[in-house]
Scaffold this motif. Structure first.
Motif, PDB file in Angstrom:
ATOM      1  N   TRP A   6       1.807  31.840   5.330  1.00 45.20           N
ATOM      2  CA  TRP A   6       1.737  32.942   5.473  1.00 45.20           C
ATOM      3  C   TRP A   6       1.388  32.500   7.365  1.00 45.20           C
ATOM      4  O   TRP A   6       1.069  34.317   7.943  1.00 45.20           O
ATOM      5  CB  TRP A   6       0.610  33.593   5.297  1.00 45.20           C
ATOM      6  N   GLU A   8       3.247  32.862  10.090  1.00 42.64           N
ATOM      7  CA  GLU A   8       4.572  33.213  10.734  1.00 42.64           C
ATOM      8  C   GLU A   8       3.753  34.899  11.142  1.00 42.64           C
ATOM      9  O   GLU A   8       3.999  36.197  11.848  1.00 42.64           O
ATOM     10  CB  GLU A   8       5.646  33.381  10.673  1.00 42.64           C
ATOM     11  N   LYS A   9       3.523  35.809   9.610  1.00 45.77           N
ATOM     12  CA  LYS A   9       3.199  37.124   9.506  1.00 45.77           C
ATOM     13  C   LYS A   9       1.965  37.500  10.586  1.00 45.77           C
ATOM     14  O   LYS A   9       1.525  38.406  10.870  1.00 45.77           O
ATOM     15  CB  LYS A   9       2.880  37.052   8.005  1.00 45.77           C
ATOM     16  N   ILE A  95      -0.462  40.018   2.956  1.00 53.14           N
ATOM     17  CA  ILE A  95       0.488  39.403   3.140  1.00 53.14           C
ATOM     18  C   ILE A  95       0.741  38.595   1.726  1.00 53.14           C
ATOM     19  O   ILE A  95       0.091  38.581   1.643  1.00 53.14           O
ATOM     20  CB  ILE A  95       0.241  38.348   4.095  1.00 53.14           C
TER      21      ILE A  95
END
Length: 341
Positions: A6, A8-9, A95
């Protein structure tokens, strides 16, 4: 590290450049997955939030937003490391169904035991100062992050239910404990008395010593942390939880039955810290209720440990079958010591 799925987000949501080698697991907390993010010029705490334990994250976010708006950090002698809003001004980032949050990192030492009366005094002052800092906040604005968390009447009823439905044989030591705790009805009645008399305040509601960060030399408190349990409560809740966890000569899992007593220097230091901070701010009735808090918070944990044992150990993590029974006995002995003061 599963977190990397997760990353990158997370970077996009917080507008940060974070490399994999800048993240490492942090601390020994048992509820959330916590990581230290070291960006060189600053450090942050990243958490993957456990919404199985805290089933109302939106309530926690609501309460934190109130703190951000209503408490002037310049008026506190320590830091409240509240969540940093993401690019959408949200305190949680969701996310793929998982909740994440980012908060400032605070330097210092986090300990599981108080080693001196002075450390106890500093802890009491810090938690009392937290209450005072939010004394102007209407309790009705706060939402219950854990419903009925400190409701002694409800916990007594849950114990009665556990006794009536248990599959265990209620004999011997178990019967002694059941009889003792069911005999605490006068304490429940006193709880209802104070409930009718005292004002609700914003309380921390989980004042264990490891929810503070001390300075490295233990001369002061650098931060009050673990702010997920903030809700409306009574001043004696926060004092009482300190008494239960700090002013006992043994930990709650100890079986050194004869050694379980009240550590009077630490108890006196806790009382001094709350009284000094609350002088002229808390009502006289709130100050008078503080000793009851130690008894009440010890009793409520005894109720919960014993009910869990009777129910088959379905809530608290145990390492052997009788551990909740022994925890309930431990709390019984501390409660007796507090009641004999």
């Amino acid at each position: 590290m599963q977190l990397l799925n997760w990353l990158e987000k997370i970077k996009l949501l917080y507008g940060l450049e974070i490399q994999e080698n800048q993240i490492r697991p942090f601390g020994d907390g048992h509820i959330h997955q916590t990581y230290l993010v070291d960006l060189g010029d600053k450090k942050l705490i990243l958490q993957r939030f456990n919404y199985q334990v805290f089933q109302y994250p939106e309530r926690i976010s609501h309460n934190h937003d109130i703190l951000i708006r209503e408490i002037d950090p310049q008026k506190l002698p320590f830091i409240l490391p509240l969540p940093i809003p993401n690019i959408h001004s949200e305190l949680f980032s969701v996310i793929e169904g998982h909740y994440f949050r980012l908060a400032p990192y605070v330097e210092g030492k986090c300990v599981n035991e108080v080693n001196s009366a002075h450390q106890a005094y500093l802890a009491a002052k810090a938690f009392a100062q937290f209450i005072v800092a939010g004394i102007h906040i209407k309790s009705s604005l706060l939402q219950e992050s854990i419903p009925n968390f400190h409701d002694l009447q409800l916990r007594y009823q849950q114990l009665l239910q556990a006794v009536s439905s248990t599959q265990r044989q209620v004999t011997g030591e178990l019967k002694e404990l059941v009889d003792f705790y069911l005999g605490q009805k006068p304490l429940v009645e006193e709880y209802n008395f104070w409930k009718s008399l005292l004002p609700l305040r914003m309380t921390h509601s989980d004042t264990k010593i490891n929810n503070l960060i001390y300075s490295d030399d233990f001369s002061k408190v650098n931060a009050v942390i673990d702010l997920d349990t903030i809700m409306a409560g009574y001043v004696y809740y926060d004092f009482g939880d300190l008494v239960r966890t700090v002013a006992c000569t043994e930990g709650e899992s100890s079986q050194n039955w004869e050694n379980i007593k009240v550590d009077m220097p630490k108890y006196a230091a806790l009382l001094q810290g709350f009284q000094e901070v609350g002088d002229g701010v808390f009502t006289s009735e709130e100050i008078q209720s503080l000793p009851f808090g130690g008894q009440m918070m010890t009793c409520i944990m005894g109720f919960r440990f014993l009910a869990d044992y009777l129910n088959g150990n379905i809530y608290y993590t145990i390492h052997y079958e009788e551990q909740n029974l022994h925890r309930a006995k431990n709390q019984m002995l501390l409660l007796k010591a507090l009641q004999d003061m």
